[in-house]
Design a protein around this motif. Sequence first.
Motif, PDB file in Angstrom:
ATOM      1  N   GLN A 110      29.936  39.843  34.744  1.00 41.69           N
ATOM      2  CA  GLN A 110      28.608  39.272  34.966  1.00 41.69           C
ATOM      3  C   GLN A 110      27.606  40.352  35.335  1.00 41.69           C
ATOM      4  O   GLN A 110      26.467  40.349  34.880  1.00 41.69           O
ATOM      5  CB  GLN A 110      28.683  38.213  36.069  1.00 41.69           C
ATOM      6  N   SER A 111      28.030  41.287  36.172  1.00 45.48           N
ATOM      7  CA  SER A 111      27.193  42.410  36.588  1.00 45.48           C
ATOM      8  C   SER A 111      28.107  43.505  37.112  1.00 45.48           C
ATOM      9  O   SER A 111      29.334  43.377  37.064  1.00 45.48           O
ATOM     10  CB  SER A 111      26.194  41.964  37.667  1.00 45.48           C
ATOM     11  N   PHE A 116      34.383  37.742  36.074  1.00 43.35           N
ATOM     12  CA  PHE A 116      35.162  36.503  36.047  1.00 43.35           C
ATOM     13  C   PHE A 116      36.332  36.671  35.081  1.00 43.35           C
ATOM     14  O   PHE A 116      36.190  37.258  34.007  1.00 43.35           O
ATOM     15  CB  PHE A 116      34.298  35.323  35.597  1.00 43.35           C
ATOM     16  N   LEU A 117      37.474  36.142  35.479  1.00 39.69           N
ATOM     17  CA  LEU A 117      38.649  36.084  34.619  1.00 39.69           C
ATOM     18  C   LEU A 117      39.089  34.629  34.511  1.00 39.69           C
ATOM     19  O   LEU A 117      38.949  33.863  35.460  1.00 39.69           O
ATOM     20  CB  LEU A 117      39.803  36.912  35.186  1.00 39.69           C
ATOM     21  N   VAL A 118      39.612  34.265  33.352  1.00 42.40           N
ATOM     22  CA  VAL A 118      40.289  32.976  33.201  1.00 42.40           C
ATOM     23  C   VAL A 118      41.765  33.283  33.023  1.00 42.40           C
ATOM     24  O   VAL A 118      42.161  33.931  32.051  1.00 42.40           O
ATOM     25  CB  VAL A 118      39.742  32.170  32.006  1.00 42.40           C
ATOM     26  N   LEU A 119      42.567  32.858  33.993  1.00 39.41           N
ATOM     27  CA  LEU A 119      44.009  33.086  33.969  1.00 39.41           C
ATOM     28  C   LEU A 119      44.685  31.884  33.331  1.00 39.41           C
ATOM     29  O   LEU A 119      44.297  30.736  33.589  1.00 39.41           O
ATOM     30  CB  LEU A 119      44.541  33.305  35.381  1.00 39.41           C
ATOM     31  N   VAL A 129      37.676  35.057  40.403  1.00 36.91           N
ATOM     32  CA  VAL A 129      36.406  35.719  40.700  1.00 36.91           C
ATOM     33  C   VAL A 129      36.691  37.054  41.369  1.00 36.91           C
ATOM     34  O   VAL A 129      37.459  37.123  42.333  1.00 36.91           O
ATOM     35  CB  VAL A 129      35.524  34.844  41.616  1.00 36.91           C
ATOM     36  N   ILE A 130      36.075  38.122  40.847  1.00 38.03           N
ATOM     37  CA  ILE A 130      36.175  39.451  41.456  1.00 38.03           C
ATOM     38  C   ILE A 130      34.770  39.881  41.849  1.00 38.03           C
ATOM     39  O   ILE A 130      33.917  40.110  40.981  1.00 38.03           O
ATOM     40  CB  ILE A 130      36.792  40.493  40.507  1.00 38.03           C
ATOM     41  N   LYS A 144      34.768  46.633  37.393  1.00 40.08           N
ATOM     42  CA  LYS A 144      34.686  47.120  36.009  1.00 40.08           C
ATOM     43  C   LYS A 144      36.059  47.130  35.348  1.00 40.08           C
ATOM     44  O   LYS A 144      36.204  46.757  34.175  1.00 40.08           O
ATOM     45  CB  LYS A 144      34.081  48.529  36.001  1.00 40.08           C
ATOM     46  N   TRP A 145      37.075  47.565  36.078  1.00 38.79           N
ATOM     47  CA  TRP A 145      38.436  47.623  35.525  1.00 38.79           C
ATOM     48  C   TRP A 145      38.934  46.233  35.156  1.00 38.79           C
ATOM     49  O   TRP A 145      39.540  46.036  34.100  1.00 38.79           O
ATOM     50  CB  TRP A 145      39.370  48.269  36.540  1.00 38.79           C
TER      51      TRP A 145
END
Length: 315
Positions: A110-111, A116-119, A129-130, A144-145
């Motif tokens: 997002q920035s 955001f990841l969908v597991l 959410v990271i 970023k990773w």
Amino acid sequence: MDAQEDPSLSSRPKEGAEAEKTQSKNALKKAAKEKDKAEKAAKRHAQEQQEKERSDASDTAKHLYGTLQSSSDPSTTLPRQKSSELAELYKARENQDVTVDARIHNARVQSAKLAFLVLREEAHTIQAVIAEGGPHKISRQMVKWCGGISGESIVRVTGLIKQPKEPVSSASISNFELHVEKIYLISEAAQKLPVQVKDCMRAPPVNEETTEEEPDTDSQGAPVVSLATRLNNRVLDVRAAANQAIFQLQSGISNLFIEYMTKSGFCWINSPKLVGAATEGGANVFEVKYFETKAYLSQSPQFFKQMAIAMDMKR
């Protein structure tokens, strides 16, 4: 009478020398360009390396993410670390600390501070959410990773269960999301897969007789995955939620049959599938080589069921 000297003959050595001189200049220019190009590439590589070293030095969360086997966190080297299944998270509690092993269904940055990841595990999905900061001091490098992990990779994620302000419509577990504290890469998938699982979630085209003029996308611009493509990449195709549901239904129906027959007093027997002689009736049989002799695939268990009756197995 002496023969007159041909003027063209005297000019040829001079022209050859000038041509060699021109070629030598061109070669020198080319070599100079190659050298300049190599120096710029080396300089750029050195700058990137320095920036990476500075970034690593300022990364406060480098122990919270990375490849599982090479992570500096000793706990990530435990292959049998207890983890929850996504199916258990439908009834999770707020602020519950969980660890899950799942596939990356989708990754979105997002920035610089938020991703955001969908597991996904089988047909179950949850949003992760990271966010930069927090009690674990998650860094921008970690954000970023996470956003750069290729789809279908398997990761181990530890985090807190939180209730979002609004239900997450893109995940099957819509009433909760997972706020990531640690994430480690277990198995990385290829950057480019022959077919995307999200594309396999749509029904294949009804008319399989395609032509070169037909588009590769549907009316909404989504890629069309033909039946032939699905069968050639069946492992990816079955990961789609609809196909997972089909196998679950098949398994459930079989279990219901087994449960009913068991309660009715039937005994489950496993009749031979390889026999030493062709079955009765003269039907066509499938012959195979079994060590140094011939064997045949059994076509019917009827003969063995009759034997079971004679063995006092009523059902």
